[in-house]
Design an enzyme around this catalytic site. Structure first.
Site, PDB file in Angstrom:
ATOM      1  N   MET A   1     -10.556   6.140   9.866  1.00  0.00           N
ATOM      2  CA  MET A   1     -11.086   6.728   8.624  1.00  0.00           C
ATOM      3  C   MET A   1     -12.247   7.688   8.915  1.00  0.00           C
ATOM      4  O   MET A   1     -13.220   7.724   8.155  1.00  0.00           O
ATOM      5  CB  MET A   1     -11.587   5.616   7.667  1.00  0.00           C
ATOM      6  CG  MET A   1     -10.500   4.662   7.248  1.00  0.00           C
ATOM      7  SD  MET A   1     -11.126   3.260   6.305  1.00  0.00           S
ATOM      8  CE  MET A   1     -11.672   2.168   7.608  1.00  0.00           C
TER       9      MET A   1
ATOM     10  N   LYS B   1      -2.715   4.700  -4.075  1.00  0.00           N
ATOM     11  CA  LYS B   1      -3.212   5.848  -4.826  1.00  0.00           C
ATOM     12  C   LYS B   1      -2.024   6.759  -5.131  1.00  0.00           C
ATOM     13  O   LYS B   1      -1.270   7.127  -4.255  1.00  0.00           O
ATOM     14  CB  LYS B   1      -4.205   6.606  -3.939  1.00  0.00           C
ATOM     15  CG  LYS B   1      -5.278   7.313  -4.712  1.00  0.00           C
ATOM     16  CD  LYS B   1      -6.265   7.959  -3.770  1.00  0.00           C
ATOM     17  CE  LYS B   1      -7.423   7.025  -3.449  1.00  0.00           C
ATOM     18  NZ  LYS B   1      -8.315   7.555  -2.423  1.00  0.00           N
TER      19      LYS B   1
ATOM     20  N   GLY C   1      -0.635  -1.495   5.804  1.00  0.00           N
ATOM     21  CA  GLY C   1      -0.466  -0.600   6.946  1.00  0.00           C
ATOM     22  C   GLY C   1      -1.151  -1.177   8.178  1.00  0.00           C
ATOM     23  O   GLY C   1      -2.181  -1.837   8.059  1.00  0.00           O
ATOM     24  N   GLY C   2      -0.559  -0.960   9.356  1.00  0.00           N
ATOM     25  CA  GLY C   2      -1.186  -1.416  10.597  1.00  0.00           C
ATOM     26  C   GLY C   2      -1.261  -2.928  10.642  1.00  0.00           C
ATOM     27  O   GLY C   2      -0.282  -3.622  10.405  1.00  0.00           O
ATOM     28  N   ASP C   3      -2.452  -3.437  10.937  1.00  0.00           N
ATOM     29  CA  ASP C   3      -2.701  -4.877  10.984  1.00  0.00           C
ATOM     30  C   ASP C   3      -3.577  -5.271   9.776  1.00  0.00           C
ATOM     31  O   ASP C   3      -4.523  -4.559   9.460  1.00  0.00           O
ATOM     32  CB  ASP C   3      -3.426  -5.237  12.294  1.00  0.00           C
ATOM     33  CG  ASP C   3      -3.676  -6.731  12.379  1.00  0.00           C
ATOM     34  OD1 ASP C   3      -2.787  -7.450  12.850  1.00  0.00           O
ATOM     35  OD2 ASP C   3      -4.754  -7.176  11.928  1.00  0.00           O
TER      36      ASP C   3
ATOM     37  N   ASP D   1       0.851  -1.189   0.000  1.00  0.00           N
ATOM     38  CA  ASP D   1       0.000   0.000   0.000  1.00  0.00           C
ATOM     39  C   ASP D   1       0.887   1.240   0.000  1.00  0.00           C
ATOM     40  O   ASP D   1       2.108   1.127   0.049  1.00  0.00           O
ATOM     41  CB  ASP D   1      -0.853   0.026   1.280  1.00  0.00           C
ATOM     42  CG  ASP D   1      -1.840  -1.124   1.340  1.00  0.00           C
ATOM     43  OD1 ASP D   1      -2.119  -1.713   0.287  1.00  0.00           O
ATOM     44  OD2 ASP D   1      -2.316  -1.418   2.451  1.00  0.00           O
TER      45      ASP D   1
ATOM     46  N   ALA E   1      -3.126   1.066  13.977  1.00  0.00           N
ATOM     47  CA  ALA E   1      -2.964   2.505  14.226  1.00  0.00           C
ATOM     48  C   ALA E   1      -3.432   2.898  15.628  1.00  0.00           C
ATOM     49  O   ALA E   1      -2.796   3.739  16.285  1.00  0.00           O
ATOM     50  CB  ALA E   1      -3.735   3.300  13.176  1.00  0.00           C
TER      51      ALA E   1
END
Ligand code: SAH
Length: 262
Positions: A177, A65, A96-98, A43, A127
């Site tokens: 988010m 992106k 990212g993160g888990d 990502d 996060a």
């Protein structure tokens, strides 16, 4: 099934959690997986120091992106992974993160399994956990919170959701988010009965350069996000534990407790 203990096994995919940003938060298993990679599908927002654990010859593919380019649709990512695994590669899918916390890891596991190919998952620091540690904000605390919930603030039908039971006394709500929708989320929580005076924190760019944690009360959340120009990635934490992250407030609380005991 192939596993990390069998480094010679070819044609498999390892979903790896890369943590919230700081390369120091990678697990040893994540590093081991990266070292074994022929292909790394990642990502955006992955520190180059993380990708450097993969061998120089490993093929690095970003599905992020990028200005003009859109994120690859999930089906295309699945197809890409499967094609490389079928070709005999060890594919590390870095997230990212888990991978299993708002990371679509579940969908990718299903797709790889449906193709009859081996897959394993290495967890990462999500996060909420990285951000909470950095902001010195315990998500649970014996005196203040005995439950914590992770919710997605950008989801289908926000207006139909009811998270009010997840926010309030003795509970911690973490919204991923959610900053773009912060005002609407706060309004919805208050309309559903949550105290407008509930302490909230926004943790921006957790474990990344320029990180900050800013606090206010629920009623002011949307205004604070606009006022402070909060940028993505960021999480919102709502609950009394937010007060613990502020040393002065903590001292005041302790002083009050001491007074009531005297
Ligand atoms: N799988 C990831 C979450 C992916 S969803 C995890 O476990 O952390 C993307 C959301 O995660 C962002 O919109 C933001 O809310 C949160 N996020 C990811 N990295 C972050 C960071 N470094 N600081 C704050 N929030 C972050």
């Amino acid at each position: 099934m192939a596993s990390l203990l069998d480094p010679s096994a070819r044609g498999r995919v390892i979903l790896v959690g890369a943590g919230p940003g700081d390369p120091g938060l990678l697990t040893l298993k994540a590093v081991e997986a990266l070292r074994s990679a022929d292909v790394v599908v990642h990502d955006g927002l992955i520190d180059p120091a993380v990708l450097d654990h993969a061998p120089p010859h490993a093929h690095r593919i970003s599905v992020a992106k990028q200005r003009a380019r859109h994120t690859l649709p999930q089906e295309a990512i699945n197809a890409l992974i499967i094609a490389h695994v079928r070709a005999g590669s060890i594919v590390v899918r870095l997230k990212g993160g888990d991978p299993f916390v708002f990371g679509r890891g579940g969908e990718e596991v299903e797709a790889v399994r449906a193709a009859g190919l081996p897959v394993e998952v290495i967890p990462g620091v999500s996060a909420a956990l990285g951000g909470a540690a950095e902001a010195m904000l315990p998500l649970t605390h014996r005196d203040w919170s005995s439950a914590v919930s992770f919710v997605a603030g950008q989801c289908k039908g926000l207006s139909e959701q009811d998270w009010s039971g997840l926010a309030g006394k003795s509970r911690t709500l973490v919204i991923y988010m959610g900053v773009a929708n912060a005002g609407a989320i706060a309004d919805k929580l208050m309309a559903d009965g949550v105290d407008p005076g509930l302490p909230v924190a926004v943790i921006e760019k957790a474990t990344l350069p320029g990180h900050r944690a800013i606090r206010t009360l629920l009623a002011d959340l949307g205004d604070m996000v606009a006022r402070e120009n909060v940028e993505s990635p960021a999480i919102i934490v709502a609950g009394e534990v937010v007060l613990l992250s502020d040393a002065e407030n903590r001292l005041r609380t302790l002083a009050k407790q001491a007074e009531s005991l005297a």
